[in-house]
Design a protein around this motif. Sequence first.
Motif, PDB file in Angstrom:
ATOM      1  N   LYS A  43       0.828  -1.211   0.000  1.00  0.00           N
ATOM      2  CA  LYS A  43       0.000   0.000   0.000  1.00  0.00           C
ATOM      3  C   LYS A  43       0.859   1.257   0.000  1.00  0.00           C
ATOM      4  N   LYS A  44       1.934   1.253   0.794  1.00  0.00           N
ATOM      5  CA  LYS A  44       2.843   2.403   0.819  1.00  0.00           C
ATOM      6  C   LYS A  44       3.496   2.602  -0.542  1.00  0.00           C
ATOM      7  N   LEU A  45       3.923   1.525  -1.160  1.00  0.00           N
ATOM      8  CA  LEU A  45       4.565   1.620  -2.469  1.00  0.00           C
ATOM      9  C   LEU A  45       3.579   2.097  -3.542  1.00  0.00           C
ATOM     10  N   GLU A  46       2.344   1.664  -3.452  1.00  0.00           N
ATOM     11  CA  GLU A  46       1.338   2.131  -4.407  1.00  0.00           C
ATOM     12  C   GLU A  46       1.088   3.625  -4.254  1.00  0.00           C
ATOM     13  N   LYS A  47       1.093   4.109  -3.004  1.00  0.00           N
ATOM     14  CA  LYS A  47       0.929   5.541  -2.780  1.00  0.00           C
ATOM     15  C   LYS A  47       2.111   6.317  -3.341  1.00  0.00           C
ATOM     16  N   SER A  48       3.312   5.788  -3.162  1.00  0.00           N
ATOM     17  CA  SER A  48       4.482   6.491  -3.696  1.00  0.00           C
ATOM     18  C   SER A  48       4.478   6.454  -5.219  1.00  0.00           C
ATOM     19  N   ILE A  49       4.018   5.363  -5.818  1.00  0.00           N
ATOM     20  CA  ILE A  49       3.899   5.310  -7.283  1.00  0.00           C
ATOM     21  C   ILE A  49       2.935   6.372  -7.763  1.00  0.00           C
ATOM     22  N   GLU A  50       1.823   6.495  -7.089  1.00  0.00           N
ATOM     23  CA  GLU A  50       0.826   7.501  -7.462  1.00  0.00           C
ATOM     24  C   GLU A  50       1.410   8.904  -7.349  1.00  0.00           C
ATOM     25  N   PHE A  51       2.144   9.165  -6.266  1.00  0.00           N
ATOM     26  CA  PHE A  51       2.762  10.476  -6.074  1.00  0.00           C
ATOM     27  C   PHE A  51       3.754  10.785  -7.195  1.00  0.00           C
ATOM     28  N   TYR A  52       4.615   9.820  -7.508  1.00  0.00           N
ATOM     29  CA  TYR A  52       5.627  10.053  -8.535  1.00  0.00           C
ATOM     30  C   TYR A  52       5.015  10.165  -9.923  1.00  0.00           C
ATOM     31  N   GLN A  53       3.924   9.481 -10.174  1.00  0.00           N
ATOM     32  CA  GLN A  53       3.248   9.637 -11.462  1.00  0.00           C
ATOM     33  C   GLN A  53       2.685  11.049 -11.609  1.00  0.00           C
ATOM     34  N   LYS A  54       2.149  11.595 -10.523  1.00  0.00           N
ATOM     35  CA  LYS A  54       1.661  12.972 -10.557  1.00  0.00           C
ATOM     36  C   LYS A  54       2.815  13.946 -10.778  1.00  0.00           C
ATOM     37  N   GLU A  55       3.948  13.693 -10.118  1.00  0.00           N
ATOM     38  CA  GLU A  55       5.123  14.553 -10.297  1.00  0.00           C
ATOM     39  C   GLU A  55       5.641  14.478 -11.736  1.00  0.00           C
ATOM     40  N   ILE A  56       5.655  13.299 -12.305  1.00  0.00           N
ATOM     41  CA  ILE A  56       6.107  13.138 -13.691  1.00  0.00           C
ATOM     42  C   ILE A  56       5.191  13.905 -14.626  1.00  0.00           C
ATOM     43  N   GLU A  57       3.899  13.816 -14.393  1.00  0.00           N
ATOM     44  CA  GLU A  57       2.940  14.538 -15.237  1.00  0.00           C
ATOM     45  C   GLU A  57       3.131  16.050 -15.112  1.00  0.00           C
ATOM     46  N   LYS A  58       3.359  16.511 -13.880  1.00  0.00           N
ATOM     47  CA  LYS A  58       3.594  17.932 -13.659  1.00  0.00           C
ATOM     48  C   LYS A  58       4.868  18.390 -14.382  1.00  0.00           C
TER      49      LYS A  58
END
Length: 98
Positions: A43-58
């Motif tokens: 769950k923690k890793l999935e949250k970090s993946i989601e965060f980094y995907q948002k950062e990549i998009e930004k």
Amino acid sequence: MKLKLLRNKKNILPLVLFIFVIWVLFFDANSYLYQREHDNEIKKLEKSIEFYQKEIEKNRKTIDDLSIQKNLNNYAREKYHYKKKEEYLYLIEYDTIN
């Protein structure tokens, strides 16, 4: 004699079952506690993946915006206070404490 053995077998079965359940829950390589730890880590890793995907998009959006030379100049002027030759730069800072 047979009756005595039957009683012992009846008493052994719940004990064996109890030991088996305890073993599976706590001591086995795939125990419940072990699985729970890994679920939390997933769950923690999935949250970090989601965060980094948002950062990549930004960052992709910023790169697309800066690919135009005019936007790059404006960004450099605002962020890094760059200026052209024979141009004066006045920085206006606002008091944020009210």
